[in-house]
Design a protein around this motif. Sequence first.
Motif, PDB file in Angstrom:
ATOM      1  N   GLU A 182      51.990  47.555  35.183  1.00  0.00           N
ATOM      2  CA  GLU A 182      50.985  48.353  34.477  1.00  0.00           C
ATOM      3  C   GLU A 182      50.161  47.502  33.517  1.00  0.00           C
ATOM      4  OE1 GLU A 182      53.973  51.065  36.127  1.00  0.00           O
ATOM      5  OE2 GLU A 182      54.079  49.173  35.006  1.00  0.00           O
ATOM      6  N   LEU A 183      50.791  46.502  32.901  1.00  0.00           N
ATOM      7  CA  LEU A 183      50.046  45.590  32.031  1.00  0.00           C
ATOM      8  C   LEU A 183      49.086  44.743  32.854  1.00  0.00           C
ATOM      9  CD1 LEU A 183      49.499  44.175  29.314  1.00  0.00           C
ATOM     10  CD2 LEU A 183      51.384  42.617  29.865  1.00  0.00           C
ATOM     11  N   VAL A 184      49.563  44.210  33.957  1.00  0.00           N
ATOM     12  CA  VAL A 184      48.705  43.400  34.813  1.00  0.00           C
ATOM     13  C   VAL A 184      47.489  44.205  35.267  1.00  0.00           C
ATOM     14  CG1 VAL A 184      48.553  42.106  36.974  1.00  0.00           C
ATOM     15  CG2 VAL A 184      50.657  42.011  35.609  1.00  0.00           C
ATOM     16  N   ALA A 185      47.732  45.456  35.692  1.00  0.00           N
ATOM     17  CA  ALA A 185      46.655  46.286  36.247  1.00  0.00           C
ATOM     18  C   ALA A 185      45.603  46.661  35.208  1.00  0.00           C
ATOM     19  CB  ALA A 185      47.251  47.551  36.864  1.00  0.00           C
ATOM     20  N   ARG A 186      45.948  46.560  33.919  1.00  0.00           N
ATOM     21  CA  ARG A 186      44.943  46.826  32.896  1.00  0.00           C
ATOM     22  C   ARG A 186      43.866  45.742  32.844  1.00  0.00           C
ATOM     23  NH1 ARG A 186      49.135  47.453  28.447  1.00  0.00           N
ATOM     24  NH2 ARG A 186      50.297  49.264  29.193  1.00  0.00           N
ATOM     25  N   HIS A 187      44.217  44.564  33.317  1.00  0.00           N
ATOM     26  CA  HIS A 187      43.306  43.424  33.169  1.00  0.00           C
ATOM     27  C   HIS A 187      42.852  42.807  34.487  1.00  0.00           C
ATOM     28  CE1 HIS A 187      44.123  43.525  28.879  1.00  0.00           C
ATOM     29  NE2 HIS A 187      45.411  43.556  29.154  1.00  0.00           N
ATOM     30  N   VAL A 188      43.574  43.064  35.551  1.00  0.00           N
ATOM     31  CA  VAL A 188      43.254  42.496  36.860  1.00  0.00           C
ATOM     32  C   VAL A 188      43.074  43.649  37.848  1.00  0.00           C
ATOM     33  CG1 VAL A 188      44.071  40.980  38.705  1.00  0.00           C
ATOM     34  CG2 VAL A 188      44.652  40.454  36.326  1.00  0.00           C
ATOM     35  N   PRO A 189      41.984  43.673  38.608  1.00  0.00           N
ATOM     36  CA  PRO A 189      40.983  42.609  38.818  1.00  0.00           C
ATOM     37  C   PRO A 189      39.790  42.657  37.877  1.00  0.00           C
ATOM     38  CG  PRO A 189      40.598  44.356  40.384  1.00  0.00           C
ATOM     39  CD  PRO A 189      41.808  44.778  39.585  1.00  0.00           C
ATOM     40  N   ALA A 190      39.820  43.498  36.832  1.00  0.00           N
ATOM     41  CA  ALA A 190      38.657  43.649  35.955  1.00  0.00           C
ATOM     42  C   ALA A 190      38.201  42.325  35.356  1.00  0.00           C
ATOM     43  CB  ALA A 190      38.980  44.644  34.839  1.00  0.00           C
ATOM     44  N   VAL A 191      39.144  41.420  35.111  1.00  0.00           N
ATOM     45  CA  VAL A 191      38.783  40.150  34.473  1.00  0.00           C
ATOM     46  C   VAL A 191      37.785  39.352  35.298  1.00  0.00           C
ATOM     47  CG1 VAL A 191      40.702  38.844  35.484  1.00  0.00           C
ATOM     48  CG2 VAL A 191      39.734  38.138  33.283  1.00  0.00           C
ATOM     49  N   TRP A 192      37.804  39.517  36.619  1.00  0.00           N
ATOM     50  CA  TRP A 192      36.894  38.744  37.472  1.00  0.00           C
ATOM     51  C   TRP A 192      35.456  39.223  37.348  1.00  0.00           C
ATOM     52  CZ3 TRP A 192      40.139  35.233  37.737  1.00  0.00           C
ATOM     53  CH2 TRP A 192      41.455  35.409  38.178  1.00  0.00           C
ATOM     54  N   ALA A 193      35.247  40.405  36.766  1.00  0.00           N
ATOM     55  CA  ALA A 193      33.882  40.866  36.520  1.00  0.00           C
ATOM     56  C   ALA A 193      33.261  40.151  35.329  1.00  0.00           C
ATOM     57  CB  ALA A 193      33.871  42.377  36.281  1.00  0.00           C
ATOM     58  N   SER A 194      34.122  39.618  34.439  1.00  0.00           N
ATOM     59  CA  SER A 194      33.630  38.864  33.285  1.00  0.00           C
ATOM     60  C   SER A 194      33.355  37.412  33.627  1.00  0.00           C
ATOM     61  CB  SER A 194      34.663  38.933  32.148  1.00  0.00           C
ATOM     62  OG  SER A 194      34.857  40.253  31.713  1.00  0.00           O
ATOM     63  N   ALA A 195      34.189  36.846  34.470  1.00  0.00           N
ATOM     64  CA  ALA A 195      34.031  35.436  34.840  1.00  0.00           C
ATOM     65  C   ALA A 195      34.671  35.209  36.201  1.00  0.00           C
ATOM     66  CB  ALA A 195      34.679  34.537  33.796  1.00  0.00           C
ATOM     67  N   THR A 196      34.084  34.333  36.974  1.00  0.00           N
ATOM     68  CA  THR A 196      34.638  34.014  38.287  1.00  0.00           C
ATOM     69  C   THR A 196      35.834  33.085  38.119  1.00  0.00           C
ATOM     70  OG1 THR A 196      33.288  32.025  38.581  1.00  0.00           O
ATOM     71  CG2 THR A 196      32.325  34.133  39.287  1.00  0.00           C
ATOM     72  N   PRO A 197      36.715  33.040  39.093  1.00  0.00           N
ATOM     73  CA  PRO A 197      37.817  32.083  39.031  1.00  0.00           C
ATOM     74  C   PRO A 197      37.344  30.647  38.826  1.00  0.00           C
ATOM     75  CG  PRO A 197      38.253  33.692  40.740  1.00  0.00           C
ATOM     76  CD  PRO A 197      36.848  33.937  40.263  1.00  0.00           C
ATOM     77  N   GLU A 198      36.240  30.286  39.452  1.00  0.00           N
ATOM     78  CA  GLU A 198      35.714  28.929  39.310  1.00  0.00           C
ATOM     79  C   GLU A 198      35.307  28.647  37.866  1.00  0.00           C
ATOM     80  OE1 GLU A 198      35.654  30.209  43.412  1.00  0.00           O
ATOM     81  OE2 GLU A 198      34.743  31.125  41.627  1.00  0.00           O
ATOM     82  N   GLN A 199      34.658  29.597  37.231  1.00  0.00           N
ATOM     83  CA  GLN A 199      34.276  29.428  35.829  1.00  0.00           C
ATOM     84  C   GLN A 199      35.506  29.326  34.937  1.00  0.00           C
ATOM     85  OE1 GLN A 199      31.832  33.024  35.696  1.00  0.00           O
ATOM     86  NE2 GLN A 199      30.019  31.777  35.261  1.00  0.00           N
ATOM     87  N   ILE A 200      36.507  30.117  35.238  1.00  0.00           N
ATOM     88  CA  ILE A 200      37.718  30.116  34.429  1.00  0.00           C
ATOM     89  C   ILE A 200      38.464  28.794  34.569  1.00  0.00           C
ATOM     90  CG2 ILE A 200      40.018  31.156  34.258  1.00  0.00           C
ATOM     91  CD1 ILE A 200      38.545  33.868  34.801  1.00  0.00           C
ATOM     92  N   LEU A 201      38.515  28.242  35.762  1.00  0.00           N
ATOM     93  CA  LEU A 201      39.187  26.957  35.955  1.00  0.00           C
ATOM     94  C   LEU A 201      38.492  25.842  35.170  1.00  0.00           C
ATOM     95  CD1 LEU A 201      39.996  27.196  39.765  1.00  0.00           C
ATOM     96  CD2 LEU A 201      41.665  27.153  37.887  1.00  0.00           C
ATOM     97  N   VAL A 202      37.180  25.857  35.134  1.00  0.00           N
ATOM     98  CA  VAL A 202      36.436  24.861  34.364  1.00  0.00           C
ATOM     99  C   VAL A 202      36.724  25.040  32.870  1.00  0.00           C
ATOM    100  CG1 VAL A 202      34.125  24.082  33.684  1.00  0.00           C
ATOM    101  CG2 VAL A 202      34.619  24.569  36.085  1.00  0.00           C
ATOM    102  N   ALA A 203      36.734  26.297  32.413  1.00  0.00           N
ATOM    103  CA  ALA A 203      37.016  26.572  30.999  1.00  0.00           C
ATOM    104  C   ALA A 203      38.449  26.188  30.647  1.00  0.00           C
ATOM    105  CB  ALA A 203      36.778  28.051  30.707  1.00  0.00           C
ATOM    106  N   ARG A 204      39.361  26.424  31.565  1.00  0.00           N
ATOM    107  CA  ARG A 204      40.752  26.045  31.324  1.00  0.00           C
ATOM    108  C   ARG A 204      40.877  24.534  31.154  1.00  0.00           C
ATOM    109  NH1 ARG A 204      45.923  26.762  35.533  1.00  0.00           N
ATOM    110  NH2 ARG A 204      47.481  27.242  33.947  1.00  0.00           N
ATOM    111  N   ALA A 205      40.192  23.786  31.987  1.00  0.00           N
ATOM    112  CA  ALA A 205      40.240  22.328  31.887  1.00  0.00           C
ATOM    113  C   ALA A 205      39.700  21.855  30.547  1.00  0.00           C
ATOM    114  CB  ALA A 205      39.459  21.699  33.034  1.00  0.00           C
ATOM    115  N   ARG A 206      38.621  22.465  30.079  1.00  0.00           N
ATOM    116  CA  ARG A 206      38.084  22.100  28.768  1.00  0.00           C
ATOM    117  C   ARG A 206      39.089  22.408  27.667  1.00  0.00           C
ATOM    118  NH1 ARG A 206      33.044  24.472  30.660  1.00  0.00           N
ATOM    119  NH2 ARG A 206      33.605  26.384  29.524  1.00  0.00           N
ATOM    120  N   ALA A 207      39.764  23.564  27.786  1.00  0.00           N
ATOM    121  CA  ALA A 207      40.752  23.951  26.784  1.00  0.00           C
ATOM    122  C   ALA A 207      41.947  23.007  26.786  1.00  0.00           C
ATOM    123  CB  ALA A 207      41.215  25.386  27.026  1.00  0.00           C
TER     124      ALA A 207
END
Length: 289
Positions: A73-98
Motif C-alpha cells: 500500500e505504501l509503494v502504490a501511493r508513489h508508484v507509478p505516479a512518480v514517473w509522471a514527475s520524472a522519467t527513470p532516465e532523469q532520475i538515474l542522472v540525478a542519482r549519480a549527481r547525488a
Amino acid sequence: MTSAALDARAHRRCHNALNSLHSTHYFSPDLGRELGALGVAHPRAVNFAVRAAALGPVGAGTVTATFYKYKHELVARHVPAVWASATPEQILVARARAVDATLRRLLGEETVASAEMTEAARLALRAVEACSRSARPLHSAHADLPVPEEPHLAFWHAATLLREHRGDGHLAVLMAAGLDGLEAMVTHTATGKGMTPKWVFTTRGWTQEDWDAAVGRLRERGLLDEAGELTEQGRALREEIERETDRLDRAPYEHLGADGVTRLTELATVFVRTALGAGAFPADLLGKR
C-alpha cells in the motif's frame, strides 16, 4: 578458485562494507535535493524512484516484488505516479549527481581522488564480472547501466551491483524459509543488526499493528519467545538464512580471490568508517529498540 580457499565469512564481511558505502546516499540530503529539483519530494517516492529507475517505468507490483520488505500500500501511493514527475532516465542522472556529491562530502576530495579509490573500483568491478543475472532482477537491471568513468562513481556502481546481486539471492532464501517481508525484518531486528521498529514503520510502511501480528506468527512457529527475542530455533534459522545467502553470492568473491577480497574489504572499511564519522547514517537506525 574453490570455495574452500576463501574464508566462509570473508565475502560476507566484504559485502557488508560495500553495502554500507552504497547505502549512504539513501540518507543523504544531496539525494533529496536532486530529486526535489525533478518534482519528486516525498522521501518514500525518492527511495522507490532511485532504486527502481534501472527497471524502467514499472508499476507498484514490480517494486513490491523486487523490494520485498515494503508494504504494498505504501509503494502504490508513489508508484507509478512518480514517473509522471520524472522519467527513470532523469532520475538515474540525478542519482549519480547525488552520489557524487555525497561521496565527496562524506569522504573528502582527497579520498575521492586517491589511488586507493581507483584500486577499490578496479577490485570491485573485477568481482562483478562473475555475478549472475539469472533470477536477479535488480542486479540485472543495474548491470545494464554504463560504468561511470570517475573511479569513486565506478566503485559505487560496482558496490551497487554486488549489493543487489546478494540482495536478490537473499530474497529467494527468505521465501524458502517461509518468511514474508515483515517477518524477515522482525527476525533481523531481533538479532540486533536490523532496523529499529521506528525506522521500519517510517520507511517501509508497516504499522505497530502489522508488527505485532508478525511477532505473533513468529511466536507460533517457535522462532520468537514471549519477550520478542529469537529462540534457539529462531537463531538457527537466521544463521541458516545467512549461510544460504552466502552460498548463492559466493561466485563474485571467489572470482576476485582471497587476497583481492581481503584488500577490497580493507579499502571499503576505511571508506565506511570515514563516512560514519561524517554522520552518514542516523544514530538510531539499527538495533532492537
